[in-house]
Design a protein around this motif. Structure first.
Motif, mmCIF file in Angstrom:
data_model
loop_
_atom_site.group_PDB
_atom_site.id
_atom_site.type_symbol
_atom_site.label_atom_id
_atom_site.label_comp_id
_atom_site.label_asym_id
_atom_site.label_seq_id
_atom_site.Cartn_x
_atom_site.Cartn_y
_atom_site.Cartn_z
ATOM 1 N N GLU A 19 53.348 32.937 74.263
ATOM 2 C CA GLU A 19 52.420 32.330 75.231
ATOM 3 C C GLU A 19 52.545 30.807 75.220
ATOM 4 O O GLU A 19 52.569 30.167 76.275
ATOM 5 C CB GLU A 19 50.989 32.762 74.904
ATOM 6 C CG GLU A 19 50.745 34.246 75.127
ATOM 7 C CD GLU A 19 49.540 34.787 74.358
ATOM 8 O OE1 GLU A 19 49.252 35.989 74.482
ATOM 9 O OE2 GLU A 19 48.894 34.001 73.616
ATOM 10 N N VAL A 73 51.073 34.788 70.426
ATOM 11 C CA VAL A 73 50.716 33.384 70.625
ATOM 12 C C VAL A 73 51.963 32.506 70.796
ATOM 13 O O VAL A 73 51.997 31.601 71.644
ATOM 14 C CB VAL A 73 49.870 32.880 69.437
ATOM 15 C CG1 VAL A 73 49.567 31.395 69.577
ATOM 16 C CG2 VAL A 73 48.567 33.677 69.360
ATOM 17 N N SER A 94 44.328 35.068 74.654
ATOM 18 C CA SER A 94 45.609 35.442 74.052
ATOM 19 C C SER A 94 45.702 36.951 73.858
ATOM 20 O O SER A 94 44.769 37.597 73.400
ATOM 21 C CB SER A 94 45.779 34.750 72.699
ATOM 22 O OG SER A 94 46.935 35.246 72.054
#
Lengths: 255, 195
Positions: free
Chosen positions: A118, A115, A111
């Motif tokens: 993502e 986050v 990461s």
């Protein structure tokens, strides 16, 4: 359920329902081969502009999105966290092993800090993959696309490039179900009685290679296996990964 | 509602029937003027996939990249007491349109309806007065997510005319797909008129 009128209503009323139905189509397709241990694969060729790098590409391996379930006698699927974790680890290991001999660098995703974004990209891959599956593997009509396979996750994928400034990301989505002893016995009884086949487990997966500059899906493959393979075990996961990476365009000499 | 629950409810048989029976009715909507159900006109700038009209909800679904990636729904002449969406679960008590609704209440009714097909945590983000041709209307935007965690954005334009609802509803994943056709949908909404 399932009259023509109901089906048509479902289409219009429930685009989100459709999304979930796509997953079921995955299951339905797998049911066709559930009584065998063979592995079925199908690759969708992209119409996005794509010229595979001959060597030295950096490929980010996204954490496989795996979910494994216990198939109860009545047919209900119950997600098992321990099986899921085992399956995910097996799949990850097999992919790394399979691509180790290529001329490219494989790195596990780390990461970059965003986050939430993502996670959205991983969830979007599931939606895009399910869409490709429905319209290109199961051939549900989508005349707006004509013959184009130009699906994309968009340029937002650049957040996945990481410190290595990776070129591509490999996403994998897999689902599996394994029957209880009761359901396996039921399957035998029904088959002996001439009542047809009862699902006693299946595994399905799709994978996408995504260009981390444009977000375009440049390669897509789907694999389905019958009850004879099991991704909770090393051999089963190896079999599934071998199938899902068939035709992978960045394997170099190992291709 | 969990993903697996949703899947169980939907059923494999339904999907098989869907693919086998709907193919002939799914057609392309090419760029140009389009009259929906002799009740609404819009101007389309891209090629869309057009699904069959649903009589119960007076709606028709359109998509470009696939329904999970972008959905445009046209509704015209929805009468009081009718639901905006349809589910196979007959035990569900669906929200129904009321001809005495204020336009702001129509926005809430729309979002409540979406929750019954899996859109969770819907939030109305903007509500502004608009025109549906010559008819007073409202335009609103919203956000929500589905069980997998994928976030959606949406926009809609609604009017009540002759005690019937006219609605253009669009939603797509917030990541990439909402913006991909946002301008096209804005143009469609701007061009909409009631016949």
């Amino acid at each position: 359920m399932g009259t023509v009128g109901q089906v048509h209503r479902q289409i219009v009323a429930g685009a989100l329902v459709m999304k979930h139905l796509l997953f079921k189509s995955f299951i339905a397709g797998a049911m066709l081969i559930m009584m065998s241990a063979c592995v079925s694969t199908r690759t969708v060729a992209t119409t996005n502009e794509f010229k595979a790098l001959e060597k030295d590409a950096i490929i980010v391996l996204m954490e496989p999105d795996v979910q494994l379930s216990f198939l109860r006698a009545a047919g209900m699927r119950e997600v098992r966290a321990d099986w899921t974790e085992t399956g995910r680890a097996n799949i990850l290991k097999q992919i790394e092993t399979s691509l180790a001999a290529s001329d490219h660098t494989i790195v596990e995703f780390q990461s970059g800090g965003d986050v939430a974004r993502e996670n959205q990209l991983i969830r979007l891959h599931e939606a895009v993959g399910s869409t490709i599956l429905t319209h290109r593997i199961f051939r549900a009509p989508l005349p707006s696309k004509k013959n184009k396979n130009d699906w994309s996750l968009g340029p937002g994928v650049q957040v996945l490039k990481g410190e290595n400034n990776a070129d591509y990301a490999l996403f994998l989505y897999a689902r599996g179900a394994y029957a209880s002893a009761g359901r396996q016995a039921l399957g035998v009884l029904v088959a002996v009685a001439g009542g047809g086949a009862i699902g006693t487990g299946d595994q399905q997966a799709f994978a996408s290679l995504v260009d981390l500059n444009s977000g375009d899906v440049v390669w897509f493959n789907v694999a389905m296996t019958g009850q004879g393979t099991d991704m909770r075990k090393e051999e089963g996961s190896a079999s599934l990964v071998k199938a899902i990476l068939k035709g992978f365009p960045l394997r170099g000499e190992d291709k | 509602m969990t993903f697996s629950t949703f899947c169980r409810r939907a059923g494999v048989a339904l999907l098989g029937a869907l693919f086998l029976t709907s193919c002939a009715s799914v057609t392309a909507l090419e760029p140009g003027p389009y009259t929906y159900d002799k009740a609404m006109t819009i101007q389309v700038g891209e090629t869309w996939t057009k699904y069959p009209r649903v009589n119960r909800t007076k709606s028709q679904g359109l998509t470009i990249d696939g329904s999970a990636l972008n959905t445009l729904s046209l509704t015209a002449k929805l009468k009081a007491g009718a639901p905006l969406i349809y589910t196979l679960d007959r035990e569900k008590i669906l929200p129904v349109f009321g001809s005495d609704m204020l336009l702001g209440e129509v926005a809430e009714f729309t979002l409540d309806s979406l929750s019954f097909i899996g859109m969770q945590n819907t939030t109305l983000t903007e509500l502004t007065p608009d025109q549906f041709g010559d008819v007073e209307a409202v335009r609103f935007t919203f956000t929500g997510d589905v069980a997998s965690g994928l976030s959606y954005q949406g926009m809609a334009k609604a009017a009540i005319h002759d005690e019937q609802l006219y609605l253009i509803l669009y939603y797509a994943p917030a990541e990439y797909y909402y913006g991909l056709h946002e301008q096209e949908v804005q143009t469609i909404m701007d061009s909409a008129t009631i016949l």
